[in-house]
Write an enzyme that holds these catalytic residues in place. Sequence first.
Site, PDB file in Angstrom:
ATOM      1  N   LYS A  11       0.778  -1.361  -0.206  1.00  0.00           N
ATOM      2  CA  LYS A  11      -0.085   0.092  -0.007  1.00  0.00           C
ATOM      3  C   LYS A  11       0.822   1.299   0.102  1.00  0.00           C
ATOM      4  O   LYS A  11       1.981   1.403   0.122  1.00  0.00           O
ATOM      5  CB  LYS A  11      -0.871  -0.084   1.297  1.00  0.00           C
ATOM      6  CG  LYS A  11      -1.954  -1.212   1.144  1.00  0.00           C
ATOM      7  CD  LYS A  11      -2.922  -0.881   2.423  1.00  0.00           C
ATOM      8  CE  LYS A  11      -4.164  -1.990   2.336  1.00  0.00           C
ATOM      9  NZ  LYS A  11      -5.042  -2.034   3.534  1.00  0.00           N
ATOM     10  N   TYR A  51     -12.457  -1.744  -3.868  1.00  0.00           N
ATOM     11  CA  TYR A  51     -13.088  -1.791  -2.454  1.00  0.00           C
ATOM     12  C   TYR A  51     -14.534  -1.786  -2.317  1.00  0.00           C
ATOM     13  O   TYR A  51     -15.248  -1.342  -1.216  1.00  0.00           O
ATOM     14  CB  TYR A  51     -12.594  -0.767  -1.631  1.00  0.00           C
ATOM     15  CG  TYR A  51     -10.864  -1.252  -0.943  1.00  0.00           C
ATOM     16  CD1 TYR A  51     -10.738  -2.147  -0.090  1.00  0.00           C
ATOM     17  CD2 TYR A  51      -9.982  -0.541  -1.411  1.00  0.00           C
ATOM     18  CE1 TYR A  51      -9.447  -2.547   0.313  1.00  0.00           C
ATOM     19  CE2 TYR A  51      -8.671  -0.862  -1.010  1.00  0.00           C
ATOM     20  CZ  TYR A  51      -8.461  -1.899  -0.241  1.00  0.00           C
ATOM     21  OH  TYR A  51      -7.281  -2.291   0.135  1.00  0.00           O
ATOM     22  N   PHE A  59     -15.321   4.181   6.575  1.00  0.00           N
ATOM     23  CA  PHE A  59     -14.005   4.544   6.253  1.00  0.00           C
ATOM     24  C   PHE A  59     -13.900   4.449   4.847  1.00  0.00           C
ATOM     25  O   PHE A  59     -12.726   4.611   4.341  1.00  0.00           O
ATOM     26  CB  PHE A  59     -12.905   3.445   6.823  1.00  0.00           C
ATOM     27  CG  PHE A  59     -13.367   1.993   6.797  1.00  0.00           C
ATOM     28  CD1 PHE A  59     -12.805   1.429   5.548  1.00  0.00           C
ATOM     29  CD2 PHE A  59     -13.870   1.261   7.811  1.00  0.00           C
ATOM     30  CE1 PHE A  59     -13.077   0.227   5.529  1.00  0.00           C
ATOM     31  CE2 PHE A  59     -14.181  -0.075   7.271  1.00  0.00           C
ATOM     32  CZ  PHE A  59     -13.704  -0.749   6.291  1.00  0.00           C
ATOM     33  N   ARG A  87      -2.083 -14.097   4.996  1.00  0.00           N
ATOM     34  CA  ARG A  87      -2.836 -13.350   6.076  1.00  0.00           C
ATOM     35  C   ARG A  87      -2.164 -13.648   7.404  1.00  0.00           C
ATOM     36  O   ARG A  87      -1.889 -12.711   8.330  1.00  0.00           O
ATOM     37  CB  ARG A  87      -4.269 -13.971   6.446  1.00  0.00           C
ATOM     38  CG  ARG A  87      -5.214 -13.832   5.003  1.00  0.00           C
ATOM     39  CD  ARG A  87      -5.640 -12.456   4.833  1.00  0.00           C
ATOM     40  NE  ARG A  87      -6.396 -11.722   6.045  1.00  0.00           N
ATOM     41  CZ  ARG A  87      -6.874 -10.747   5.847  1.00  0.00           C
ATOM     42  NH1 ARG A  87      -7.085  -9.988   4.713  1.00  0.00           N
ATOM     43  NH2 ARG A  87      -7.357 -10.087   6.931  1.00  0.00           N
ATOM     44  N   THR A  93      -5.689  -6.526  11.056  1.00  0.00           N
ATOM     45  CA  THR A  93      -5.844  -5.334  10.340  1.00  0.00           C
ATOM     46  C   THR A  93      -5.431  -4.003  10.985  1.00  0.00           C
ATOM     47  O   THR A  93      -4.664  -3.252  10.467  1.00  0.00           O
ATOM     48  CB  THR A  93      -7.307  -5.252  10.047  1.00  0.00           C
ATOM     49  OG1 THR A  93      -7.948  -6.363   9.609  1.00  0.00           O
ATOM     50  CG2 THR A  93      -7.584  -3.813   9.392  1.00  0.00           C
ATOM     51  N   ARG A 104       2.304  -6.087   9.409  1.00  0.00           N
ATOM     52  CA  ARG A 104       1.524  -4.952   9.886  1.00  0.00           C
ATOM     53  C   ARG A 104       2.186  -4.582  11.600  1.00  0.00           C
ATOM     54  O   ARG A 104       2.245  -3.330  11.535  1.00  0.00           O
ATOM     55  CB  ARG A 104      -0.002  -5.139  10.015  1.00  0.00           C
ATOM     56  CG  ARG A 104      -0.614  -5.225   8.649  1.00  0.00           C
ATOM     57  CD  ARG A 104      -2.057  -5.481   8.474  1.00  0.00           C
ATOM     58  NE  ARG A 104      -2.568  -5.187   7.396  1.00  0.00           N
ATOM     59  CZ  ARG A 104      -3.663  -5.845   6.978  1.00  0.00           C
ATOM     60  NH1 ARG A 104      -4.354  -6.591   7.768  1.00  0.00           N
ATOM     61  NH2 ARG A 104      -4.367  -5.253   5.871  1.00  0.00           N
ATOM     62  N   ASN A 114      -1.801   0.405   6.812  1.00  0.00           N
ATOM     63  CA  ASN A 114      -1.407  -0.703   7.233  1.00  0.00           C
ATOM     64  C   ASN A 114      -0.731  -1.533   6.069  1.00  0.00           C
ATOM     65  O   ASN A 114      -0.729  -2.832   6.595  1.00  0.00           O
ATOM     66  CB  ASN A 114      -2.774  -1.264   7.968  1.00  0.00           C
ATOM     67  CG  ASN A 114      -3.775  -1.862   7.114  1.00  0.00           C
ATOM     68  OD1 ASN A 114      -3.715  -1.564   5.717  1.00  0.00           O
ATOM     69  ND2 ASN A 114      -4.728  -2.601   7.420  1.00  0.00           N
ATOM     70  N   HIS A 117      -2.419  -5.073   1.635  1.00  0.00           N
ATOM     71  CA  HIS A 117      -3.617  -5.844   1.434  1.00  0.00           C
ATOM     72  C   HIS A 117      -3.497  -7.352   1.021  1.00  0.00           C
ATOM     73  O   HIS A 117      -2.694  -7.543   0.375  1.00  0.00           O
ATOM     74  CB  HIS A 117      -4.460  -5.275   0.349  1.00  0.00           C
ATOM     75  CG  HIS A 117      -5.705  -6.067  -0.098  1.00  0.00           C
ATOM     76  ND1 HIS A 117      -6.975  -6.125   0.415  1.00  0.00           N
ATOM     77  CD2 HIS A 117      -5.661  -7.077  -1.266  1.00  0.00           C
ATOM     78  CE1 HIS A 117      -7.754  -6.920  -0.104  1.00  0.00           C
ATOM     79  NE2 HIS A 117      -6.983  -7.737  -1.038  1.00  0.00           N
ATOM     80  N   GLU A 128      -9.634 -10.840  -7.409  1.00  0.00           N
ATOM     81  CA  GLU A 128      -8.825  -9.695  -7.192  1.00  0.00           C
ATOM     82  C   GLU A 128      -7.585  -9.832  -8.158  1.00  0.00           C
ATOM     83  O   GLU A 128      -7.021  -9.011  -8.838  1.00  0.00           O
ATOM     84  CB  GLU A 128      -8.115  -9.662  -5.675  1.00  0.00           C
ATOM     85  CG  GLU A 128      -9.431  -9.238  -4.831  1.00  0.00           C
ATOM     86  CD  GLU A 128      -9.027  -9.271  -3.223  1.00  0.00           C
ATOM     87  OE1 GLU A 128      -7.825  -9.753  -2.868  1.00  0.00           O
ATOM     88  OE2 GLU A 128     -10.072  -8.993  -2.795  1.00  0.00           O
TER      89      GLU A 128
END
Length: 140
Positions: A11, A51, A59, A87, A93, A104, A114, A117, A128
């Site tokens: 990100k 998204y 948010f 993950r 998150t 993270r 964060n 993704h 995706e």
Amino acid sequence: MTVSRTFSIIKPDATRRNLTGAVTKMLEDGGLRVVASKRIHMTQAQAEGFYAVHKERPFFGELVEFMVSEPVVVQVLEGENAVLRNREIMGATNPSDADAGTIRKELALSIGENTVHGSDSEENAAIEIAYFFKDEEIVG
Ligand code: UDP
């Protein structure tokens, strides 16, 4: 052994801090292989579409604004149980809830900024991946 694929985004908070290599190393050290990667500057429409599932969340506007603020690196990752493994490597998150050693926990700035993704299911991974990559761009 079940080799599968997942989708990852490095990100804007990470590209801005020149952490593309650091994030990729943590993914690789965690047992995943980068089989496709490109640096892009997402458009507003691309980010809103990506998204869309969050469009009713409070948010959403902030998230889209963040995702178009700087370039990102979109990647396809391959490995054993890739969705789940990624993950685990990413962590929770909210970085303050994330386990030590996760991306993270070690690198993220906040629940919004964060760092990464990662797809949350095999089904979403396929959707995706197809959103950003053509089949011939993925070289396993
Ligand atoms: N997010 C946010 N505020 C929140 C929850 C999420 O800004 O309270 C952002 C954050 O960047 C997160 C993304 O929205 O990574 C998607 O949220 P999700 O719950 O799907 O978390 P993830 O799957 O990324 O861990």
